[in-house]
Design a protein around this motif. Structure first.
Motif, short mmCIF file in Angstrom:
data_model
loop_
_atom_site.label_atom_id
_atom_site.label_comp_id
_atom_site.label_asym_id
_atom_site.label_seq_id
_atom_site.Cartn_x
_atom_site.Cartn_y
_atom_site.Cartn_z
N PRO A 100 25.13 9.60 8.05
CA PRO A 100 25.64 8.91 9.25
C PRO A 100 24.91 7.62 9.58
O PRO A 100 25.52 6.68 10.09
N ALA A 101 23.60 7.54 9.27
CA ALA A 101 22.84 6.35 9.63
C ALA A 101 23.30 5.12 8.84
O ALA A 101 23.40 4.02 9.38
N ALA A 102 23.61 5.32 7.54
CA ALA A 102 23.97 4.20 6.69
C ALA A 102 25.23 3.50 7.18
O ALA A 102 25.37 2.27 7.07
N ALA A 103 26.16 4.26 7.74
CA ALA A 103 27.42 3.69 8.19
C ALA A 103 27.22 2.74 9.37
O ALA A 103 27.98 1.79 9.56
N THR A 104 26.17 2.97 10.15
CA THR A 104 25.90 2.10 11.30
C THR A 104 25.09 0.87 10.89
O THR A 104 25.08 -0.13 11.59
N ILE A 105 24.41 0.96 9.73
CA ILE A 105 23.53 -0.12 9.28
C ILE A 105 24.32 -1.19 8.51
O ILE A 105 24.06 -2.38 8.65
N LEU A 106 25.26 -0.74 7.68
CA LEU A 106 25.97 -1.64 6.78
C LEU A 106 27.40 -1.86 7.27
O LEU A 106 28.25 -0.98 7.14
N PRO A 107 27.71 -3.03 7.83
CA PRO A 107 29.05 -3.26 8.38
C PRO A 107 30.15 -3.24 7.32
O PRO A 107 31.31 -2.95 7.64
N LYS A 108 29.80 -3.54 6.04
CA LYS A 108 30.82 -3.55 4.99
C LYS A 108 31.02 -2.18 4.34
O LYS A 108 31.90 -2.02 3.50
N LEU A 109 30.17 -1.21 4.71
CA LEU A 109 30.23 0.10 4.05
C LEU A 109 31.53 0.82 4.37
O LEU A 109 31.95 0.89 5.53
N LEU A 110 32.15 1.38 3.34
CA LEU A 110 33.35 2.19 3.51
C LEU A 110 33.17 3.49 2.73
O LEU A 110 33.38 3.53 1.51
N PRO A 111 32.76 4.57 3.39
CA PRO A 111 32.61 5.86 2.70
C PRO A 111 33.98 6.39 2.27
O PRO A 111 34.89 6.53 3.09
N ILE A 112 34.13 6.68 0.98
CA ILE A 112 35.41 7.16 0.46
C ILE A 112 35.23 8.46 -0.32
O ILE A 112 36.11 8.88 -1.06
N GLY A 113 34.09 9.12 -0.15
CA GLY A 113 33.81 10.33 -0.90
C GLY A 113 34.29 11.59 -0.21
O GLY A 113 34.73 11.56 0.94
N PRO A 114 34.23 12.69 -0.91
CA PRO A 114 33.79 12.80 -2.31
C PRO A 114 34.93 12.45 -3.28
O PRO A 114 36.06 12.86 -3.08
N LYS A 154 0.85 -1.18 0.00
CA LYS A 154 0.00 0.00 0.00
C LYS A 154 0.89 1.24 0.00
O LYS A 154 2.06 1.18 0.40
N LYS A 155 0.33 2.34 -0.46
CA LYS A 155 1.07 3.60 -0.46
C LYS A 155 1.12 4.14 0.96
O LYS A 155 0.08 4.35 1.59
N GLN A 156 2.31 4.32 1.47
CA GLN A 156 2.48 4.81 2.83
C GLN A 156 3.87 5.42 3.01
O GLN A 156 4.76 5.21 2.20
N GLU A 157 4.03 6.17 4.08
CA GLU A 157 5.32 6.72 4.45
C GLU A 157 5.94 5.81 5.49
O GLU A 157 5.30 5.47 6.50
N ILE A 158 7.17 5.38 5.25
CA ILE A 158 7.87 4.55 6.23
C ILE A 158 9.26 5.13 6.50
O ILE A 158 9.79 5.90 5.70
N GLN A 159 9.81 4.75 7.62
CA GLN A 159 11.20 5.09 7.94
C GLN A 159 11.99 3.78 7.88
O GLN A 159 11.89 2.96 8.79
N PRO A 160 12.74 3.56 6.78
CA PRO A 160 13.41 2.26 6.61
C PRO A 160 14.32 1.89 7.77
O PRO A 160 14.40 0.74 8.16
N TYR A 161 15.02 2.87 8.31
CA TYR A 161 15.92 2.67 9.43
C TYR A 161 15.85 3.89 10.34
O TYR A 161 15.48 4.99 9.90
N PRO A 162 16.21 3.74 11.62
CA PRO A 162 16.27 4.92 12.50
C PRO A 162 17.21 5.98 11.94
O PRO A 162 18.20 5.68 11.27
N ASN A 163 16.88 7.24 12.22
CA ASN A 163 17.70 8.40 11.84
C ASN A 163 17.74 8.64 10.33
O ASN A 163 18.62 9.34 9.83
#
Length: 455
Positions: free
Chosen positions: A221-235, A167-176
């Motif tokens: 900031p939230a994505a870094a806590t969700i994905l253990p393999k994530l390595l931000p290398i930007g920009p 259904k069409k709705q607003e969700i928060q996929p993860y905290p923050n």
């Protein structure tokens, strides 16, 4: 000890090839050996368009090709057709290519394969050959987290087994994270077959030891806590920014920008593959006329609308310049630019942030709607455009929101602060700078471990 040797394999579109080339040049600048594998079609097009793939900075980058399995007349904008053709034709040929590359570099064999999304099959090949792997995700880290949680979204009854919102709705996929409309999930416009491909691809990509992303801890900031393999290398930014583009930019627009007053030009660009219908294109053109300000509008050669007279007989465009393609990073860092009318693709979002330019947001598909939420609601460096009862963004809406944005000193100030915060990640000691060095160090240690085992 031999330096790390990376085999870089992008999906053959501008949005994938460009960031992977940026990463290639950064790794080469740190002394790594780079081999870039393009499809023959992409490589030929890069040569034709003047991107000079045979003239990289220094001897550390080499190019190789494999056929994508399609004929010269096949429609490569049909991504489902292209994806499955690439996998069925390139995957069986990759082991032999790797063996040939290693034979030419006996003392510096390939130690890591880096792919963009939809090319995960190459990680499977590498895994069977004992070669480490990594992913460079070409969109936001949040969109990566969203694709990674597809099984949970199905289990929670948010989407069905074909990716459609229950259904069409607003969700928060993860905290923050910002709230998200379920109709704006990145896969909603792709169809059932490509959704299942993405779901399977996310499992394949787990073969990669790292998920690299052109982002920063500050931006997401939230994505870094969700994905253990994530390595931000930007920009992923370079001083000679136009050198890594697949298409050669029209540099005459830079000369034109120098003729305009500071912070006066409205820059309009919707990426390399955006499709805007004639009525909407007409409203955009007339909206630019109504603003009565200098504008620079990029209309890629792949679009149907190539000439001024196709927009509208009423369109004057006397204060603007329209080009087929442009060196976007140079443009966004030019003092004449006042704001950026953008589709909010992730590459453009990062480039706009690094230019310190306020956004007028016009998302079209996929993750662009979520990127708009960050631009407008989280970072607060832009304003969104709203559609009227006919489903169009009207010329009056374009004028009203552009004038609102150009008169908002708070947004301008936040844009400049976000620019500084983001670019600080790449200086010595910055988060992304450390992450990149850790990634290279991981490969160097892995290379040494392999050599020790062989001895």
């Amino acid at each position: 000890m031999d330096v790390p040797h990376f085999l870089m394999i992008p999906y053959p579109t501008l949005g994938h090839a460009n960031p992977l080339m940026h990463l290639s040049r950064v790794l080469a600048a740190h002394g790594c050996k780079i081999t870039v594998l393009n499809t023959e079609f992409l490589h030929k097009r890069a040569n034709t368009e003047g991107a000079e793939p045979h003239n990289p900075k220094g001897p550390q980058i080499e190019f190789v090709t494999l056929p994508d399995g399609l004929g010269p007349q096949d429609d490569r904008s049909d991504h489902m057709k292209l994806i499955f053709s690439i996998k069925s034709h390139m995957q069986p040929m990759l082991p032999k290519l790797i063996q040939d590359i290693n034979a030419l570099h006996v003392n510096n064999n390939i130690t890591c394969i880096v792919v963009t999304v939809t090319m995960g099959w190459a990680l499977e090949v590498g895994h069977k050959m004992g070669i480490k792997g990594a992913l460079l995700w070409p969109a936001s880290a949040v969109s990566l987290a969203l694709c990674d949680c597809i099984p949970r979204l199905i289990d929670d009854g948010i989407i069905d087994s074909d990716g459609n919102p229950v259904k069409k709705q607003e969700i928060q996929p993860y905290p923050n994270m910002p709230m998200m409309n379920t109709t704006n999930f990145p896969w909603c416009t792709l169809g059932k077959i490509l959704f299942h491909h993405i779901a399977q691809e996310m499992q394949t990509l787990k073969l990669g030891d790292w998920w690299l992303c052109n982002t920063t801890y500050d931006l997401e900031p939230a994505a870094a806590t969700i994905l253990p393999k994530l390595l931000p290398i930007g920009p992923l930014m370079e001083s000679e920014c136009n050198k890594t583009s697949l298409w050669q930019g029209d540099t005459t627009c830079i000369d034109w920008l120098y003729q305009q007053p500071p912070q006066s030009v409205i820059y309009v660009a919707f990426g390399s593959s955006a499709s805007i219908d004639h009525n909407q294109l007409k409203e955009l053109a007339l909206g630019l006329d109504l603003l009565n300000k200098p504008f620079l509008w990029v209309v890629p050669p792949s679009n149907d609308n190539k000439a001024n007279n196709t927009y509208s007989d009423e369109f004057h465009g006397s204060k603007g310049k329209i080009v087929g393609w442009a060196p976007q990073k140079k443009i966004l860092n030019h003092p004449a630019i006042a704001c950026f009318i953008s589709h909010c693709g992730w590459n453009s979002t990062i480039e706009g942030v690094c230019g310190g330019v306020p956004f007028l947001c016009w998302p079209l598909v996929k993750d662009q709607f979520f990127n708009k939420s960050y631009i407008c609601d989280v970072w607060k460096v832009g304003v969104g455009l709203d559609k009227d009862e006919n489903g169009l963004i009207s010329k009056e809406e374009i004028r009203k929101k552009a004038e609102q944005l150009l008169g908002d000193e708070d947004i301008k100030g936040r844009s400049l602060k976000l620019k500084e915060l983001t670019l600080n990640n790449q200086v010595e000691g910055g988060h992304s700078n450390k992450n990149l060095k850790d990634f290279i160090r991981w490969q160097s240690n892995n290379n040494a471990h392999v050599i020790w085992k062989l001895l």
